[in-house]
Motif scaffolding. Structure first.
Motif, PDB file in Angstrom:
ATOM      1  N   PRO A   1       0.719  -1.229   0.050  1.00  0.00           N
ATOM      2  CA  PRO A   1      -0.117  -0.141  -0.106  1.00  0.00           C
ATOM      3  C   PRO A   1       0.666   1.104   0.149  1.00  0.00           C
ATOM      4  N   LYS A   2       1.826   1.326   0.560  1.00  0.00           N
ATOM      5  CA  LYS A   2       2.795   2.536   0.929  1.00  0.00           C
ATOM      6  C   LYS A   2       3.515   2.786  -0.594  1.00  0.00           C
ATOM      7  N   GLU A   3       3.422   1.923  -1.202  1.00  0.00           N
ATOM      8  CA  GLU A   3       3.895   2.274  -2.812  1.00  0.00           C
ATOM      9  C   GLU A   3       2.882   2.523  -3.700  1.00  0.00           C
ATOM     10  N   VAL A   4       1.770   2.761  -3.453  1.00  0.00           N
ATOM     11  CA  VAL A   4       0.751   2.900  -4.328  1.00  0.00           C
ATOM     12  C   VAL A   4       1.037   4.507  -5.075  1.00  0.00           C
ATOM     13  N   VAL A   5       1.069   5.394  -4.176  1.00  0.00           N
ATOM     14  CA  VAL A   5       1.375   6.855  -4.560  1.00  0.00           C
ATOM     15  C   VAL A   5       2.430   6.900  -5.476  1.00  0.00           C
ATOM     16  N   PRO A   6       3.571   6.398  -4.961  1.00  0.00           N
ATOM     17  CA  PRO A   6       4.665   6.476  -6.133  1.00  0.00           C
ATOM     18  C   PRO A   6       4.407   5.690  -7.180  1.00  0.00           C
ATOM     19  N   PHE A   7       3.671   4.620  -7.263  1.00  0.00           N
ATOM     20  CA  PHE A   7       3.432   4.165  -8.406  1.00  0.00           C
ATOM     21  C   PHE A   7       2.377   4.998  -9.457  1.00  0.00           C
TER      22      PHE A   7
ATOM     23  N   GLY B   1       3.800  10.589 -14.736  1.00  0.00           N
ATOM     24  CA  GLY B   1       4.896  11.288 -15.027  1.00  0.00           C
ATOM     25  C   GLY B   1       5.378  12.309 -14.370  1.00  0.00           C
ATOM     26  N   GLY B   2       5.347  11.873 -12.912  1.00  0.00           N
ATOM     27  CA  GLY B   2       5.916  12.685 -11.938  1.00  0.00           C
ATOM     28  C   GLY B   2       5.047  13.813 -11.368  1.00  0.00           C
ATOM     29  N   GLU B   3       3.624  13.756 -12.015  1.00  0.00           N
ATOM     30  CA  GLU B   3       2.969  14.862 -11.309  1.00  0.00           C
ATOM     31  C   GLU B   3       2.353  14.482  -9.925  1.00  0.00           C
TER      32      GLU B   3
END
Length: 168
Positions: free
Chosen positions: A153-159, A165-167
């Motif tokens: 779950p903690k990887e969802v926002v970075p995904f 494209g980094g937005e």
């Protein structure tokens, strides 16, 4: 209907697996229940009585990877804002969390995030009910996304950020 082994989302708990379908005693009567185990919180067990349509309605199948990616692609197009009226926000949050519509949950998280940034710029913080609503919506979405995308779950926002494209 649902089967043992199915992955479902249940209310604000998020992604769960149906571990059994069994009879359980409730007071003086026996009830057939779906027993759910949250995927990212093994300490909890949820029993959903089959005879309670309101509780069964809180269970829904998880989205597919393609559905999640489509939602993420649409996210930048969503122009969202929080209502300045706290009572209106509370009502909107409660209805959105209760309905569990993925698109509306994402819109809500984005709106609260933007509201948080604006308040931070003024040296203010979010209210407790804004924070709680955001945390519940994120849990509902992120546990499901994490399960389907095979990440934590903690990887969802970075995904999501990578996909956009980094937005923010």
């Amino acid at each position: 209907m649902f089967q043992v082994g199915d992955m479902v989302c249940y209310g604000t708990t998020g992604a769960c697996q149906i571990t059994s379908h069994e009879a359980r005693r409730y007071g003086d009567r026996m009830e057939n229940c779906f027993v759910l185990k949250p995927v990212f919180d093994k300490s909890m067990t949820i029993c959903v009585p089959e005879s309670n349509p309101l509780l069964v309605a809180r269970m829904h199948p998880v989205m597919t990877r393609e559905e999640i990616l489509a939602l993420i692609r649409e996210l930048p197009k969503e122009d969202v804002h929080c209502d300045p009226n706290p009572d209106a926000r509370k009502q909107y949050y409660n209805e959105t969390l209760k309905n569990g519509d993925h698109r509306e949950l994402l819109r809500m998280v984005k709106a609260i995030y933007n509201f948080k940034k604006a308040r931070h710029a003024m040296g203010k913080r979010l209210s407790g009910f804004d924070e709680n609503a955001m945390r519940e919506a994120e849990n509902m979405l992120y546990t499901e996304f994490a399960l389907v995308l095979d990440i934590q779950p903690k990887e969802v926002v970075p995904f999501i950020r990578r996909k956009l494209g980094g937005e923010d």
